[in-house]
Design a protein around this motif. Structure first.
Motif, PDB file in Angstrom:
ATOM      1  N   TRP A  17      19.673 -21.878   0.821  1.00 35.40           N
ATOM      2  CA  TRP A  17      18.718 -21.300   1.767  1.00 35.40           C
ATOM      3  C   TRP A  17      17.527 -20.688   1.033  1.00 35.40           C
ATOM      4  CZ3 TRP A  17      16.887 -16.331   2.426  1.00 35.40           C
ATOM      5  CH2 TRP A  17      16.125 -16.122   3.582  1.00 35.40           C
ATOM      6  N   PHE A  18      17.818 -19.910  -0.006  1.00 36.50           N
ATOM      7  CA  PHE A  18      16.767 -19.221  -0.747  1.00 36.50           C
ATOM      8  C   PHE A  18      15.818 -20.207  -1.427  1.00 36.50           C
ATOM      9  CE2 PHE A  18      15.056 -17.067  -4.481  1.00 36.50           C
ATOM     10  CZ  PHE A  18      14.542 -15.915  -3.906  1.00 36.50           C
ATOM     11  N   ILE A  19      16.362 -21.256  -2.015  1.00 40.06           N
ATOM     12  CA  ILE A  19      15.521 -22.263  -2.681  1.00 40.06           C
ATOM     13  C   ILE A  19      14.607 -22.933  -1.660  1.00 40.06           C
ATOM     14  CG2 ILE A  19      15.589 -24.530  -3.837  1.00 40.06           C
ATOM     15  CD1 ILE A  19      18.107 -23.422  -5.340  1.00 40.06           C
ATOM     16  N   GLY A  20      15.158 -23.261  -0.497  1.00 37.08           N
ATOM     17  CA  GLY A  20      14.323 -23.841   0.558  1.00 37.08           C
ATOM     18  C   GLY A  20      13.204 -22.905   0.982  1.00 37.08           C
ATOM     19  N   LYS A  21      13.527 -21.613   1.134  1.00 38.30           N
ATOM     20  CA  LYS A  21      12.510 -20.620   1.500  1.00 38.30           C
ATOM     21  C   LYS A  21      11.460 -20.462   0.405  1.00 38.30           C
ATOM     22  CE  LYS A  21      13.304 -19.183   5.611  1.00 38.30           C
ATOM     23  NZ  LYS A  21      12.332 -19.506   6.650  1.00 38.30           N
ATOM     24  N   CYS A  22      11.911 -20.453  -0.847  1.00 43.33           N
ATOM     25  CA  CYS A  22      10.967 -20.355  -1.973  1.00 43.33           C
ATOM     26  C   CYS A  22       9.956 -21.492  -1.927  1.00 43.33           C
ATOM     27  CB  CYS A  22      11.703 -20.406  -3.310  1.00 43.33           C
ATOM     28  SG  CYS A  22      12.384 -18.847  -3.852  1.00 43.33           S
ATOM     29  N   MET A  23      10.460 -22.694  -1.684  1.00 41.12           N
ATOM     30  CA  MET A  23       9.561 -23.851  -1.691  1.00 41.12           C
ATOM     31  C   MET A  23       8.621 -23.832  -0.486  1.00 41.12           C
ATOM     32  SD  MET A  23      10.130 -24.919  -4.574  1.00 41.12           S
ATOM     33  CE  MET A  23       8.871 -26.186  -4.525  1.00 41.12           C
ATOM     34  N   GLU A  24       9.052 -23.248   0.628  1.00 43.52           N
ATOM     35  CA  GLU A  24       8.144 -23.077   1.762  1.00 43.52           C
ATOM     36  C   GLU A  24       6.983 -22.175   1.360  1.00 43.52           C
ATOM     37  OE1 GLU A  24      10.228 -21.564   5.198  1.00 43.52           O
ATOM     38  OE2 GLU A  24      11.650 -23.246   5.167  1.00 43.52           O
ATOM     39  N   ARG A  25       7.292 -21.126   0.612  1.00 47.14           N
ATOM     40  CA  ARG A  25       6.258 -20.170   0.194  1.00 47.14           C
ATOM     41  C   ARG A  25       5.404 -20.717  -0.956  1.00 47.14           C
ATOM     42  NH1 ARG A  25       6.788 -16.348   3.727  1.00 47.14           N
ATOM     43  NH2 ARG A  25       8.642 -15.059   3.898  1.00 47.14           N
ATOM     44  N   LEU A  26       6.059 -21.355  -1.932  1.00 45.12           N
ATOM     45  CA  LEU A  26       5.327 -21.852  -3.102  1.00 45.12           C
ATOM     46  C   LEU A  26       4.514 -23.106  -2.791  1.00 45.12           C
ATOM     47  CD1 LEU A  26       8.096 -21.320  -5.813  1.00 45.12           C
ATOM     48  CD2 LEU A  26       6.024 -19.957  -5.503  1.00 45.12           C
ATOM     49  N   GLY A  27       4.976 -23.871  -1.818  1.00 49.33           N
ATOM     50  CA  GLY A  27       4.203 -25.036  -1.375  1.00 49.33           C
ATOM     51  C   GLY A  27       4.458 -26.308  -2.150  1.00 49.33           C
ATOM     52  N   SER A  28       3.852 -26.448  -3.283  1.00 47.63           N
ATOM     53  CA  SER A  28       3.923 -27.714  -4.018  1.00 47.63           C
ATOM     54  C   SER A  28       5.157 -27.793  -4.915  1.00 47.63           C
ATOM     55  CB  SER A  28       2.667 -27.908  -4.860  1.00 47.63           C
ATOM     56  OG  SER A  28       2.579 -26.901  -5.840  1.00 47.63           O
ATOM     57  N   TYR A  29       5.604 -29.014  -5.141  1.00 52.07           N
ATOM     58  CA  TYR A  29       6.802 -29.256  -5.947  1.00 52.07           C
ATOM     59  C   TYR A  29       6.431 -29.498  -7.411  1.00 52.07           C
ATOM     60  CZ  TYR A  29       9.662 -29.385  -1.795  1.00 52.07           C
ATOM     61  OH  TYR A  29      10.326 -29.032  -0.660  1.00 52.07           O
ATOM     62  N   THR A  30       5.716 -28.531  -7.994  1.00 53.76           N
ATOM     63  CA  THR A  30       5.419 -28.625  -9.422  1.00 53.76           C
ATOM     64  C   THR A  30       6.694 -28.289 -10.200  1.00 53.76           C
ATOM     65  OG1 THR A  30       4.790 -26.299  -9.622  1.00 53.76           O
ATOM     66  CG2 THR A  30       3.024 -27.869  -9.042  1.00 53.76           C
ATOM     67  N   ILE A  31       6.739 -28.700 -11.446  1.00 56.18           N
ATOM     68  CA  ILE A  31       7.905 -28.390 -12.273  1.00 56.18           C
ATOM     69  C   ILE A  31       8.091 -26.874 -12.348  1.00 56.18           C
ATOM     70  CG2 ILE A  31       8.867 -28.503 -14.610  1.00 56.18           C
ATOM     71  CD1 ILE A  31       7.547 -31.293 -14.841  1.00 56.18           C
ATOM     72  N   ARG A  32       6.996 -26.147 -12.496  1.00 60.19           N
ATOM     73  CA  ARG A  32       7.055 -24.683 -12.585  1.00 60.19           C
ATOM     74  C   ARG A  32       7.663 -24.089 -11.319  1.00 60.19           C
ATOM     75  NH1 ARG A  32       3.743 -20.999 -10.412  1.00 60.19           N
ATOM     76  NH2 ARG A  32       3.719 -18.932 -11.310  1.00 60.19           N
ATOM     77  N   ASN A  33       7.158 -24.484 -10.149  1.00 60.76           N
ATOM     78  CA  ASN A  33       7.671 -23.950  -8.886  1.00 60.76           C
ATOM     79  C   ASN A  33       9.141 -24.307  -8.674  1.00 60.76           C
ATOM     80  OD1 ASN A  33       5.176 -22.875  -8.352  1.00 60.76           O
ATOM     81  ND2 ASN A  33       4.622 -24.362  -6.786  1.00 60.76           N
ATOM     82  N   CYS A  34       9.486 -25.549  -8.994  1.00 60.50           N
ATOM     83  CA  CYS A  34      10.881 -25.985  -8.845  1.00 60.50           C
ATOM     84  C   CYS A  34      11.801 -25.209  -9.786  1.00 60.50           C
ATOM     85  CB  CYS A  34      11.006 -27.486  -9.093  1.00 60.50           C
ATOM     86  SG  CYS A  34      10.231 -28.501  -7.813  1.00 60.50           S
ATOM     87  N   LEU A  35      11.328 -24.961 -11.011  1.00 63.26           N
ATOM     88  CA  LEU A  35      12.139 -24.216 -11.970  1.00 63.26           C
ATOM     89  C   LEU A  35      12.316 -22.761 -11.521  1.00 63.26           C
ATOM     90  CD1 LEU A  35      13.684 -24.366 -14.619  1.00 63.26           C
ATOM     91  CD2 LEU A  35      11.569 -23.772 -15.809  1.00 63.26           C
TER      92      LEU A  35
END
Length: 195
Positions: free
Chosen positions: A106-124
Motif C-alpha cells: 500500500w505504502f509503495i503504491g501511495k509513494c508512487m502516486e505522490r512521486l509521479g514518475s517511475y525513475t530509478i531514484r523514485n522506485c528505489l
C-alpha cells in the motif's frame, strides 16, 4: 443502446482484470517465498520483490489487496507461508512481516502516486521505505510475541538485529533490483493497458 452496453461492460472488464492481477501477485508472493538461494547466514528469497512490485504495478489499493489475499489464504490453512499455514500462524514471531507486506505494498503504491514518475531514484526510495515499514511491523510483532506470548525475555535491540539488520543487505539488494525492473517494466505495462 450499443454505447450504453459498452459503458457497463468496461467497468466489469476492469474489475475482472483487477481481480486477476491481485490473485496473480498473491501467487507470486507465495512462489517468492519458496524460491530460495541458500546463503551462509540467511536464505535469499524473492518474496519482498513481489510485495514491492505489487505496490508499483497495481497501486496502493490493489497492491495491498494482493498481499491481503496472500495473508488470508495462509491463515485459512493453505500452505503459502514458509512454515505452512493456518490460523495458528498469528502466533509465529515472523507473522508481523506478513502484516507488513500488506502495508508495504500500500505504502509503495501511495509513494508512487505522490512521486509521479517511475525513475530509478523514485522506485528505489519507495522500495526502501516500504522495506523499512515491513521491518517495523515485523520487528515490533516479533518483540511482542517473543516477550509476551512465548515468555522469552528478548531485548528490543536483539530483536532489531535478528529481525532487521541481518536481513537488510539482501533486502536492499532486492530493492535495487526492484527499482531497476520497475523503472522499465511498470511504465511499459501501464502503457499497454495490462494493469
Amino acid at each position: 443502446m450499443n454505447m450504453e452496453m459498452e459503458k457497463t461492460a468496461a467497468p466489469s472488464a476492469t474489475k475482472i482484470r483487477s481481480i486477476i492481477l491481485c490473485g496473480l501477485f498473491a501467487a507470486l508472493t507465495v512462489v517468492g517465498s519458496y524460491l530460495r538461494i541458500p546463503l551462509p547466514v540467511i536464505p535469499f528469497t524473492l518474496q519482498y520483490f513481489f510485495v514491492a512490485f505489487s505496490g508499483f504495478l497495481l497501486g496502493a489499493r490493489r497492491g495491498a489487496a494482493s498481499q491481503l489475499i496472500f495473508a488470508v489464504a495462509g491463515l485459512a490453512g493453505l500452505p503459502v507461508f514458509t512454515k505452512g499455514g493456518g490460523l495458528w500462524y498469528i502466533f509465529e514471531p515472523s507473522f508481523g512481516y506478513i502484516i507488513g507486506f500488506v502495508l508495504a505494498a500500500w505504502f509503495i503504491g501511495k509513494c508512487m502516486e505522490r512521486l509521479g514518475s517511475y525513475t530509478i531514484r523514485n522506485c528505489l526510495i519507495a522500495s526502501v521505505l516500504g522495506m523499512l515499514l515491513d521491518y517495523a511491523c515485523g520487528v515490533l510483532y516479533m518483540y511482542l510475541i517473543l516477550n509476551f506470548y512465548l515468555g522469552k525475555a528478548t531485548p528490543i535491540l536483539s530483536v532489531i538485529f535478528t529481525g532487521a539488520v541481518v536481513f537488510a543487505p539482501k533486502d536492499l539488494a532486492l530493492c535495487i533490483v526492484t527499482a531497476l525492473c520497475c523503472n522499465r517494466l511498470v511504465p511499459l505495462l501501464k502503457k499497454t493497458g495490462l494493469c
